[in-house]
Enzyme design. Structure first.
Site, mmCIF file in Angstrom:
data_model
loop_
_atom_site.group_PDB
_atom_site.id
_atom_site.type_symbol
_atom_site.label_atom_id
_atom_site.label_comp_id
_atom_site.label_asym_id
_atom_site.label_seq_id
_atom_site.Cartn_x
_atom_site.Cartn_y
_atom_site.Cartn_z
ATOM 1 C CB SER A 154 36.270 -39.377 -64.046
ATOM 2 O OG SER A 154 35.397 -39.788 -63.046
ATOM 3 C CD GLU A 169 34.719 -41.542 -55.669
ATOM 4 O OE1 GLU A 169 34.677 -41.063 -56.846
ATOM 5 O OE2 GLU A 169 35.066 -42.587 -55.520
ATOM 6 C CG HIS A 201 39.986 -42.194 -57.369
ATOM 7 N ND1 HIS A 201 39.631 -41.601 -56.200
ATOM 8 C CD2 HIS A 201 39.131 -42.798 -57.920
ATOM 9 C CE1 HIS A 201 38.223 -41.750 -56.082
ATOM 10 N NE2 HIS A 201 37.830 -42.598 -56.985
ATOM 11 C CG HIS A 254 35.884 -42.924 -61.287
ATOM 12 N ND1 HIS A 254 35.450 -41.566 -61.000
ATOM 13 C CD2 HIS A 254 35.986 -43.545 -60.180
ATOM 14 C CE1 HIS A 254 35.781 -41.727 -59.728
ATOM 15 N NE2 HIS A 254 35.848 -42.929 -59.106
HETATM 16 N N1 HBI Z 1 34.780 -49.094 -55.262
HETATM 17 N N2 HBI Z 1 35.970 -50.036 -57.075
HETATM 18 C C1 HBI Z 1 35.544 -48.866 -56.383
HETATM 19 N N3 HBI Z 1 36.080 -47.719 -56.692
HETATM 20 C C2 HBI Z 1 35.743 -46.714 -55.904
HETATM 21 O O1 HBI Z 1 36.284 -45.559 -56.060
HETATM 22 C C3 HBI Z 1 35.008 -46.759 -54.613
HETATM 23 C C4 HBI Z 1 34.561 -48.039 -54.431
HETATM 24 N N4 HBI Z 1 33.735 -48.313 -53.350
HETATM 25 C C5 HBI Z 1 33.440 -47.306 -52.575
HETATM 26 C C6 HBI Z 1 33.964 -46.030 -52.865
HETATM 27 N N5 HBI Z 1 34.806 -45.726 -53.995
HETATM 28 C C7 HBI Z 1 33.831 -44.730 -51.946
HETATM 29 O O2 HBI Z 1 33.090 -43.663 -52.581
HETATM 30 C C8 HBI Z 1 32.991 -44.740 -50.564
HETATM 31 O O3 HBI Z 1 31.999 -45.540 -50.528
HETATM 32 C C9 HBI Z 1 34.225 -45.389 -49.642
HETATM 33 FE FE FE Z 2 36.042 -43.383 -57.032
#
Ligand code: HBI
Ligand code: FE
Length: 287
Positions: free
Chosen positions: A209, A190, A150, A145
Site C-alpha cells: 500500500s 506489514e 490487508h 493500506h
Molecule cells: N492497528 N488499525 C490498525 N491496523 C493495523 O494494521 C495494525 C494496528 N495495530 C498493530 C498492527 N497493525 C500490527 O502491525 C502489529 O503491531 C500487531
Molecule cells: Fe497493517
C-alpha cells in the site's frame, strides 16, 4: 478435564484481560496516539483543519461502532475504481471466502487489541484516507493500506487460518510476548519480503500500500536479512519512515509457517479453543 474447568472464568487473576466473545471486541479499541495529525508536526495533515475534521468525523463514527450481525448479503459489489466501498460490501465478499470480517477502528490500535481481534477472524480497519500531501507513504494505517494491503490476504483461506491462529496465541499473553509477536508480525505481515525467481517480492501490506517504500524495499539501499522469527522478534523497527532493514523469507508459505510456529511456541498456563458457532473463545486450563 471437566466442564467446570472448561468454562471457569478468569482462573488466574494475574493474566491480562482478553476478549472471550466476538462482541467483546467493542472493548478492544485502544488507539496508540502517535502521529496524530492534531498534535504531531510529523503528520502530513498537521495544521490542515479540513482533513482533521473529516478524519475526526469518521473516527467518531468508528468509536461508536458496536459488533452486530451485519446484513452481509444485502449489497453487492466489492472494490471499484470510482468509489470507496462500504465495509458491508467487503464483508460480504470476505464472508464467502474465509469468514473474516472488517470492523471500523479509529487509528493504529495497540498490538494486543489488534491481535486479539484476529482470534475472532475480525480485522480492525481504519476508515479515513491518508493525507493528500503524502500519497505514497502514510505514518499510520489508512483505508488504502487496509483495503489494498490487508484485505486480499484475508481472502486467502490459508492466510486467514494462520492469522486467526496467531490471534488465538496472543490472548492473555504477557506484555513481553505480545511485543515479540507484534514485532515478527510487523516484519512479515506489514513489511515482509520473499524471493521469487531470484527477485525480491513484497509480502507485507505496508509495502503493497506504499508505492514509494515498495521501490525502496526491493532496491539495494536497505539491509536485507534472512527471516528467522527468533532474531526478528527482538529487532527494533522504524515506524515513522521507510525501514532501514527488511527480512526476507524463502516464500510466502515459508514466512507464514515460521510466524505461526513462533506464535505456537509461546508458553501460556492455559490454552484456548475458538468455537465458530458461538463466536467465542473457550479456555482450557492445563492441569
Ligand atoms: N492497528 N488499525 C490498525 N491496523 C493495523 O494494521 C495494525 C494496528 N495495530 C498493530 C498492527 N497493525 C500490527 O502491525 C502489529 O503491531 C500487531
Ligand atoms: Fe497493517
Amino acid at each position: 478435564l471437566t466442564n467446570f474447568a472448561l468454562y471457569k472464568r478468569d482462573p488466574h487473576a494475574d493474566i491480562p484481560w482478553f476478549p472471550r466473545h466476538i462482541s467483546e471486541l467493542d472493548k478492544c479499541s485502544n488507539c496508540v496516539t502517535k502521529y496524530e495529525p492534531t498534535t504531531d508536526p510529523r503528520h502530513p495533515g498537521n495544521g490542515d483543519d479540513v482533513y482533521i475534521a473529516r478524519r475526526k468525523f469518521l473516527n467518531d463514527q468508528a468509536s461508536q461502532y458496536k459488533q452486530r450481525n451485519l446484513q452481509f448479503l444485502l449489497d453487492e459489489g466489492v472494490i471499484t475504481t470510482d468509489r470507496i466501498p462500504q465495509l458491508r460490501r467487503i464483508n460480504e465478499y470476505l464472508q464467502k471466502k474465509t469468514g473474516f470480517i472488517l470492523r471500523p477502528c479509529s487509528g493504529l490500535l495497540s498490538a494486543r487489541d489488534f491481535l486479539a481481534s484476529l482470534a475472532f477472524r475480525v480485522f480492525q480497519t481504519t476508515t479515513y484516507l491518508r493525507h493528500g500531501a503524502s500519497p505514497h507513504h502514510s505514518p499510520e494505517p489508512d483505508l488504502i493500506h487496509e483495503l489494498l494491503g490487508h484485505v486480499p490476504m484475508f481472502a486467502d483461506p490459508l492466510i486467514a487460518q494462520m492469522s486467526q491462529d496467531i490471534g488465538l496465541m496472543s490472548l492473555g499473553a504477557t506484555d513481553e510476548q505480545i511485543e515479540k509477536l507484534a514485532t515478527v508480525y510487523w516484519f512479515i505481515i506489514e513489511f515482509g519480503l520473499c524471493r521469487e525467481d531470484g527477485k525480491l517480492k513484497a509480502i507485507g501490506a505496508g509495502l503493497l500500500s506504499a508505492y514509494g517504500e515498495l521501490m525502496h524495499a526491493c532496491s539495494d539501499v536497505p539491509e536485507h536479512k534472512e527471516f528467522d522469527p527468533a532474531i526478528t522478534a527482538v529487532q527494533k523497527y522504524e515506524d515513522s519512515d521507510y525501514q532501514p532493514l527488511y527480512f526476507v523469507a524463502n516464500s510466502i508459505q515459508d514466512a507464514l509457517m515460521k510466524l505461526r510456529q513462533f506464535a505456537l511456541s509461546m508458553e501460556r498456563p492455559f490454552s484456548v479453543v475458538y468455537n465458530p458457532f458461538t463466536q467465542s473463545v473457550e479456555v482450557i486450563e492445563q492441569t
